[in-house]
Design a protein around this motif. Structure first.
Motif, PDB file in Angstrom:
ATOM      1  N   PRO A   1       0.849  -1.205   0.000  1.00 40.04           N
ATOM      2  CA  PRO A   1       0.000   0.000   0.000  1.00 40.04           C
ATOM      3  C   PRO A   1       0.877   1.245   0.000  1.00 40.04           C
ATOM      4  O   PRO A   1       1.938   1.273   0.631  1.00 40.04           O
TER       5      PRO A   1
ATOM      6  N   SER B   1       1.167   5.247   0.889  1.00 40.08           N
ATOM      7  CA  SER B   1       0.596   6.422   1.558  1.00 40.08           C
ATOM      8  C   SER B   1       1.262   7.669   1.012  1.00 40.08           C
ATOM      9  O   SER B   1       2.451   7.669   0.686  1.00 40.08           O
TER      10      SER B   1
ATOM     11  N   GLN C   1      -3.973   8.885   0.259  1.00 41.69           N
ATOM     12  CA  GLN C   1      -3.646   7.513  -0.079  1.00 41.69           C
ATOM     13  C   GLN C   1      -3.639   7.346  -1.595  1.00 41.69           C
ATOM     14  O   GLN C   1      -4.376   8.044  -2.301  1.00 41.69           O
TER      15      GLN C   1
ATOM     16  N   THR D   1      -3.926   4.335  -4.626  1.00 46.54           N
ATOM     17  CA  THR D   1      -4.229   2.929  -4.899  1.00 46.54           C
ATOM     18  C   THR D   1      -4.115   2.665  -6.394  1.00 46.54           C
ATOM     19  O   THR D   1      -4.326   3.554  -7.226  1.00 46.54           O
TER      20      THR D   1
END
Lengths: 164, 331
Positions: A93, A95, A100, A102
């Motif tokens: 993931p 950050s 965030q 994705t």
């Protein structure tokens, strides 16, 4: 090399060239190309991706954003798990300050893939939808996007993939 | 009771007062004035006006005399001959465009000069004012030049003092302009033109000027400026080559088109270049130094360098500054 090998080799080259020639448009022909088998499998899609391209925005609330732009990306660690929907993912993931990032995508066929990036921060959400085809020179394709500031964007891109 | 003592008393008082009055009155004679190059009628008229003004003082009586005098003794003798206590004699003389009026008052008893007056006028019409000034000065014991009052100021006195002339003419400026710092759209050196008026004295020069400065990038970004300045300079030297030092103030209109980069995203990043437009008026100042050439000629040349600052904000950047340089041709 005997004649048989030569013919197979020529066929493969032709296949690749044909696939590249058919790569001009990824609109309505995208699924046709991908399903017809003219697009050669890319190979190993696992690795460090860097996306670059050009596009244009319109309909932005902030008028300064309307117009042409250049696109680039940070290095994205992407893994491919299986085939079909959801096969493309970030290895870890990501950050970003205040938000965030994705990435998720579908391996439509071995040489065709679609993926979506979404970047959410205090400034809003920016989403791009990429469709790529193995052009024979790498992954290339077109994208559409939304945000920031209610912008709609379109453009072309390419992906360079290197090993992790 | 009879009224004789009262009448006699009143008569005596009246006689006494009369004799006092008679004793206070002086007898004056204003002799005919000499005329040198001035029309005789004007001279006679002046004499009459002077006697009229002198008679306003009161306690004077006048007797006429036909004797024309040029010195004190003659005037005294003329006064004694007529039984006068005071004689006034004088002259009106033409000198170029001017008339010089002079008058002398002589005491006949002692032969001394009570008053001597002189005034110069540039037109005959002012002689009536001269007569008035002479009379006032004679009566007050002062000089006619010192008692100018509203209503009796001669034309020559009202003329302003002549001012020294300087050398002056139009000037044309050709040169360049280099922005300093991040002002003027970072557009680099451009062109500077100007049209002004140059006023030059031995040591100083004054020059109002309207200019034009603009970039030459040929791109979408650049600047355009209209400076309206007044400059003052000190000139170091009087030869054909002299240093020049000074500065000035003015107002400027500046229009700027500045390139700016717009970025979005932090992972999938986009970058685009836009042009920001801004313009406005501002107060400006400049300091200038240079060399002035051909100073002794009617056409001069100045080679100058100046530092400019304009107090305003354009596209978020304050106080654009720059260095100008060039050549001024002064006609």
């Amino acid at each position: 090399m005997n004649i048989r090998h030569a013919l197979l080799f020529a066929l493969a080259i032709g296949w690749v060239v044909l696939g590249f020639a058919e790569c001009d448009s990824l609109g309505e022909d995208y699924y046709d190309q991908c399903s017809s088998g003219v697009v050669a499998p890319y190979g190993d899609l696992n690795g460090s991706w860097v996306i670059s391209g050009n596009g244009s925005r319109s309909g932005c609330s902030d008028d300064r954003l309307n117009g042409e732009f250049r696109m680039s990306s940070s290095t994205l660690d992407v893994v491919v798990d299986g085939t079909g929907a959801g096969a493309l993912q970030l290895a870890e993931p990501m950050s970003i300050p205040g938000g965030q990032f994705t990435l998720s995508g579908d391996l439509v066929y071995s040489g065709c893939l679609e993926f979506v990036t979404r970047e959410t921060s205090n400034a809003g959400t920016i989403e791009y939808r990429f469709r790529a085809i193995n052009s024979g020179y790498g992954l290339e394709g077109s994208f559409t996007g939304s945000g920031p500031s209610n912008c709609d964007s379109t453009g072309d891109f390419s992906v360079s993939i290197s090993d992790h | 009771m009879t009224h004789r003592p009262l009448v006699l008393c009143i008569f005596a008082v009246g006689l006494l007062l009369g004799s006092q009055t008679a004793a206070a009155q002086e007898v004056w004679t204003v002799l005919p004035f000499n005329s040198r190059g001035v029309d005789t009628i004007q001279t006679e008229t002046f004499r009459d006006l002077l006697q009229l003004e002198l008679s306003r003082e009161g306690n004077r009586s006048f007797v006429s005399s036909a004797t024309m005098c040029s010195d004190d003794r003659c005037a005294r003798d003329a006064a004694l001959a007529e039984g006068a206590d005071v004689a006034v004699y004088g002259t009106l003389s033409q000198l170029g465009q001017n008339i010089i009026a002079s008058a002398t008052v002589v005491d006949a008893t002692s032969g001394t000069v009570r008053s001597a007056q002189r005034l110069t006028v540039d037109r005959a019409e002012d002689l009536d004012l001269v007569a008035e000034r002479f009379a006032n000065a004679i009566n007050s014991g002062t000089r006619a030049e010192d008692i100018a009052e509203l209503g009796n100021i001669t034309n020559e006195e009202t003329e302003p003092e002549l001012r020294r002339d300087g050398d002056h003419g139009f000037g044309l400026h050709l040169g360049g302009f280099t922005p300093v710092g991040n002002g003027y759209a970072d557009a680099g050196t451009g062109v500077s033109l100007g049209l002004g008026y140059w006023f030059e004295t031995l040591r100083f020069a004054l020059s109002p000027q309207v200019g034009l400065r603009f970039s030459t990038t040929g791109e979408d970004y650049g600047y355009f400026e209209l400076p309206i300045d007044v400059g003052a300079y000190y000139i170091l030297g009087n030869s054909d080559v002299a240093g020049l030092l000074g500065g000035g103030v003015g107002v400027r209109y500046i229009s700027e088109s500045r390139e700016a980069t717009v970025r979005t995203g932090s992972v999938i990043r986009t970058e685009s270049t836009i042009v920001l437009e801004d313009d406005g008026w501002g107060f400006g100042m400049f300091a200038k130094a240079g060399v002035l050439l051909l100073r002794t000629y009617t056409v001069r040349l100045a080679i100058t360098v100046d530092y400019n600052v304009t107090f305003m904000e354009l596209n978020g950047r304050s106080n654009p500054q720059g260095v100008g340089f060039g050549v001024d041709v002064i006609f």
